[in-house]
Motif scaffolding. Sequence first.
Motif, PDB file in Angstrom:
ATOM      1  N   LEU A   1       0.811  -1.207   0.000  1.00 23.17           N
ATOM      2  CA  LEU A   1       0.000   0.000   0.000  1.00 23.17           C
ATOM      3  C   LEU A   1       0.855   1.273   0.000  1.00 23.17           C
ATOM      4  CD1 LEU A   1      -2.743  -1.049   2.563  1.00 23.17           C
ATOM      5  CD2 LEU A   1      -2.855  -1.072   0.066  1.00 23.17           C
ATOM      6  N   PHE A   2       1.970   1.251   0.687  1.00 24.31           N
ATOM      7  CA  PHE A   2       2.794   2.453   0.779  1.00 24.31           C
ATOM      8  C   PHE A   2       4.264   2.040   0.812  1.00 24.31           C
ATOM      9  CE2 PHE A   2       5.048   5.695   3.288  1.00 24.31           C
ATOM     10  CZ  PHE A   2       4.811   6.784   2.479  1.00 24.31           C
ATOM     11  N   ASP A   3       5.050   2.595  -0.100  1.00 21.26           N
ATOM     12  CA  ASP A   3       6.482   2.277  -0.115  1.00 21.26           C
ATOM     13  C   ASP A   3       7.329   3.548  -0.146  1.00 21.26           C
ATOM     14  OD1 ASP A   3       6.113   3.159  -2.681  1.00 21.26           O
ATOM     15  OD2 ASP A   3       6.834   1.343  -3.659  1.00 21.26           O
ATOM     16  N   GLY A   4       6.739   4.682   0.060  1.00 20.25           N
ATOM     17  CA  GLY A   4       7.484   5.937   0.134  1.00 20.25           C
ATOM     18  C   GLY A   4       8.019   6.408  -1.216  1.00 20.25           C
ATOM     19  N   GLY A   5       7.407   5.981  -2.323  1.00 17.17           N
ATOM     20  CA  GLY A   5       7.845   6.400  -3.653  1.00 17.17           C
ATOM     21  C   GLY A   5       8.972   5.562  -4.225  1.00 17.17           C
ATOM     22  N   LYS A   6       9.297   4.447  -3.561  1.00 15.35           N
ATOM     23  CA  LYS A   6      10.412   3.620  -4.006  1.00 15.35           C
ATOM     24  C   LYS A   6      10.144   3.046  -5.393  1.00 15.35           C
ATOM     25  CE  LYS A   6      12.893  -0.611  -2.951  1.00 15.35           C
ATOM     26  NZ  LYS A   6      12.922  -1.799  -2.128  1.00 15.35           N
ATOM     27  N   ARG A   7       8.962   2.552  -5.639  1.00 14.71           N
ATOM     28  CA  ARG A   7       8.652   1.945  -6.941  1.00 14.71           C
ATOM     29  C   ARG A   7       8.709   2.986  -8.063  1.00 14.71           C
ATOM     30  NH1 ARG A   7       5.079  -1.602  -3.809  1.00 14.71           N
ATOM     31  NH2 ARG A   7       5.979  -3.667  -4.059  1.00 14.71           N
ATOM     32  N   GLN A   8       8.151   4.149  -7.827  1.00 13.86           N
ATOM     33  CA  GLN A   8       8.178   5.207  -8.835  1.00 13.86           C
ATOM     34  C   GLN A   8       9.611   5.650  -9.112  1.00 13.86           C
ATOM     35  OE1 GLN A   8       5.667   6.194 -10.713  1.00 13.86           O
ATOM     36  NE2 GLN A   8       7.001   7.562 -11.839  1.00 13.86           N
ATOM     37  N   ALA A   9      10.417   5.748  -8.080  1.00 13.26           N
ATOM     38  CA  ALA A   9      11.822   6.128  -8.257  1.00 13.26           C
ATOM     39  C   ALA A   9      12.572   5.058  -9.049  1.00 13.26           C
ATOM     40  CB  ALA A   9      12.482   6.348  -6.900  1.00 13.26           C
TER      41      ALA A   9
ATOM     42  N   VAL B   1      11.227   3.061 -11.297  1.00  9.20           N
ATOM     43  CA  VAL B   1      10.789   3.206 -12.688  1.00  9.20           C
ATOM     44  C   VAL B   1      11.504   4.382 -13.350  1.00  9.20           C
ATOM     45  CG1 VAL B   1       8.820   3.806 -14.154  1.00  9.20           C
ATOM     46  CG2 VAL B   1       8.549   2.112 -12.349  1.00  9.20           C
ATOM     47  N   GLU B   2      11.587   5.501 -12.672  1.00 10.04           N
ATOM     48  CA  GLU B   2      12.265   6.678 -13.231  1.00 10.04           C
ATOM     49  C   GLU B   2      13.747   6.405 -13.459  1.00 10.04           C
ATOM     50  OE1 GLU B   2      11.332   9.896 -10.611  1.00 10.04           O
ATOM     51  OE2 GLU B   2       9.211   9.912 -11.199  1.00 10.04           O
ATOM     52  N   GLN B   3      14.363   5.656 -12.552  1.00 12.61           N
ATOM     53  CA  GLN B   3      15.767   5.300 -12.722  1.00 12.61           C
ATOM     54  C   GLN B   3      15.949   4.401 -13.949  1.00 12.61           C
ATOM     55  OE1 GLN B   3      17.414   2.937  -9.576  1.00 12.61           O
ATOM     56  NE2 GLN B   3      19.519   3.216 -10.282  1.00 12.61           N
ATOM     57  N   ALA B   4      15.065   3.439 -14.136  1.00 13.03           N
ATOM     58  CA  ALA B   4      15.156   2.557 -15.302  1.00 13.03           C
ATOM     59  C   ALA B   4      14.941   3.344 -16.593  1.00 13.03           C
ATOM     60  CB  ALA B   4      14.135   1.432 -15.188  1.00 13.03           C
ATOM     61  N   MET B   5      14.001   4.276 -16.589  1.00 11.68           N
ATOM     62  CA  MET B   5      13.752   5.093 -17.782  1.00 11.68           C
ATOM     63  C   MET B   5      14.957   6.000 -18.080  1.00 11.68           C
ATOM     64  SD  MET B   5      10.948   4.141 -19.071  1.00 11.68           S
ATOM     65  CE  MET B   5      10.617   5.419 -20.235  1.00 11.68           C
ATOM     66  N   ALA B   6      15.564   6.550 -17.044  1.00  8.87           N
ATOM     67  CA  ALA B   6      16.742   7.397 -17.239  1.00  8.87           C
ATOM     68  C   ALA B   6      17.911   6.575 -17.788  1.00  8.87           C
ATOM     69  CB  ALA B   6      17.140   8.065 -15.926  1.00  8.87           C
ATOM     70  N   SER B   7      18.059   5.369 -17.291  1.00 14.95           N
ATOM     71  CA  SER B   7      19.107   4.485 -17.801  1.00 14.95           C
ATOM     72  C   SER B   7      18.857   4.154 -19.264  1.00 14.95           C
ATOM     73  CB  SER B   7      19.163   3.211 -16.965  1.00 14.95           C
ATOM     74  OG  SER B   7      20.094   2.306 -17.498  1.00 14.95           O
ATOM     75  N   TYR B   8      17.608   3.881 -19.605  1.00 12.88           N
ATOM     76  CA  TYR B   8      17.241   3.594 -20.996  1.00 12.88           C
ATOM     77  C   TYR B   8      17.518   4.809 -21.886  1.00 12.88           C
ATOM     78  CZ  TYR B   8      14.310   2.892 -25.091  1.00 12.88           C
ATOM     79  OH  TYR B   8      13.856   2.805 -26.381  1.00 12.88           O
ATOM     80  N   ASP B   9      17.114   5.983 -21.432  1.00 19.87           N
ATOM     81  CA  ASP B   9      17.351   7.207 -22.208  1.00 19.87           C
ATOM     82  C   ASP B   9      18.846   7.451 -22.400  1.00 19.87           C
ATOM     83  OD1 ASP B   9      14.641   7.613 -22.419  1.00 19.87           O
ATOM     84  OD2 ASP B   9      14.537   9.106 -20.806  1.00 19.87           O
ATOM     85  N   GLY B  10      19.642   7.178 -21.374  1.00 19.73           N
ATOM     86  CA  GLY B  10      21.086   7.333 -21.495  1.00 19.73           C
ATOM     87  C   GLY B  10      21.681   6.364 -22.509  1.00 19.73           C
ATOM     88  N   THR B  11      21.187   5.142 -22.509  1.00 16.00           N
ATOM     89  CA  THR B  11      21.663   4.145 -23.467  1.00 16.00           C
ATOM     90  C   THR B  11      21.285   4.541 -24.888  1.00 16.00           C
ATOM     91  OG1 THR B  11      21.427   2.423 -21.788  1.00 16.00           O
ATOM     92  CG2 THR B  11      21.589   1.695 -24.068  1.00 16.00           C
ATOM     93  N   VAL B  12      20.068   5.030 -25.073  1.00 17.48           N
ATOM     94  CA  VAL B  12      19.633   5.472 -26.402  1.00 17.48           C
ATOM     95  C   VAL B  12      20.474   6.659 -26.870  1.00 17.48           C
ATOM     96  CG1 VAL B  12      17.712   6.560 -27.649  1.00 17.48           C
ATOM     97  CG2 VAL B  12      17.292   4.573 -26.211  1.00 17.48           C
ATOM     98  N   ALA B  13      20.735   7.600 -25.984  1.00 13.95           N
ATOM     99  CA  ALA B  13      21.549   8.768 -26.351  1.00 13.95           C
ATOM    100  C   ALA B  13      22.973   8.345 -26.716  1.00 13.95           C
ATOM    101  CB  ALA B  13      21.570   9.775 -25.209  1.00 13.95           C
ATOM    102  N   SER B  14      23.515   7.414 -25.976  1.00 16.26           N
ATOM    103  CA  SER B  14      24.861   6.917 -26.279  1.00 16.26           C
ATOM    104  C   SER B  14      24.889   6.225 -27.642  1.00 16.26           C
ATOM    105  CB  SER B  14      25.315   5.949 -25.185  1.00 16.26           C
ATOM    106  OG  SER B  14      26.545   5.376 -25.511  1.00 16.26           O
ATOM    107  N   TYR B  15      23.881   5.418 -27.916  1.00 23.05           N
ATOM    108  CA  TYR B  15      23.806   4.731 -29.212  1.00 23.05           C
ATOM    109  C   TYR B  15      23.663   5.754 -30.342  1.00 23.05           C
ATOM    110  CZ  TYR B  15      22.051   1.892 -33.038  1.00 23.05           C
ATOM    111  OH  TYR B  15      21.870   1.308 -34.257  1.00 23.05           O
ATOM    112  N   ARG B  16      22.806   6.740 -30.146  1.00 16.21           N
ATOM    113  CA  ARG B  16      22.601   7.773 -31.160  1.00 16.21           C
ATOM    114  C   ARG B  16      23.905   8.517 -31.443  1.00 16.21           C
ATOM    115  NH1 ARG B  16      18.213  10.681 -29.124  1.00 16.21           N
ATOM    116  NH2 ARG B  16      16.888   9.196 -30.208  1.00 16.21           N
ATOM    117  N   GLN B  17      24.654   8.836 -30.383  1.00 18.84           N
ATOM    118  CA  GLN B  17      25.928   9.539 -30.560  1.00 18.84           C
ATOM    119  C   GLN B  17      26.922   8.663 -31.312  1.00 18.84           C
ATOM    120  OE1 GLN B  17      26.609  12.726 -29.936  1.00 18.84           O
ATOM    121  NE2 GLN B  17      28.572  12.375 -30.902  1.00 18.84           N
ATOM    122  N   THR B  18      26.939   7.371 -31.019  1.00 20.78           N
ATOM    123  CA  THR B  18      27.836   6.449 -31.718  1.00 20.78           C
ATOM    124  C   THR B  18      27.504   6.397 -33.201  1.00 20.78           C
ATOM    125  OG1 THR B  18      28.094   5.115 -29.719  1.00 20.78           O
ATOM    126  CG2 THR B  18      28.645   4.063 -31.803  1.00 20.78           C
TER     127      THR B  18
END
Length: 168
Positions: A44-52, A54-71
């Motif tokens: 019921l309550f995890d203090g925003g851990k799950r949302q954080a 998800v945001e961390q995974a999305m940021a990691s994905y965006d970083g990987t895409v940006a790195s690939y695009r730069q390559t």
Amino acid sequence: MVKAAFFPTLTLSGSAGFASTALGSLLSAPSRFWQFGASLAQTLFDGGKRQATVEQAMASYDGTVASYRQTVLTAFQEVEDELASLRILSQERGQQDAAVASAQTALSRAEDRYKYGVDSYLNVITAQSTLLSNQRTATNIRLQQMTASVLLIKALGGGWEASRLANR
């Protein structure tokens, strides 16, 4: 996978066995039991851990895409640079080959003028020096073309290894 933590956890389980302490009644029908069940759990309550997470995974994905695009962009730039270099060097080579031919003609004329006593040998030496200089420049341009060709092959992802060349 990270978003799965937002959904409830459903567990199905079952068991079967015997519930008797006496050895004689162990195999009788009343001593047998079975059980099936399900359990459902939801945080019921995890203090925003799950949302954080998800945001961390999305940021990691965006970083990987940006790195690939730069390559990819770097690879395209390298290919374009080497193609342009080859085009320019090809033009320079044509002009330098014409300069070598002209210097050879000038040397031939200077030698003829020297043979007939019209000019001194200094003009022949000057023509030879000019021809040598033009030939050196032409050789350097050819070297640059070969280097640019190898760099183009490398930029396109190709290459060769000495061990593979020896086997052919």
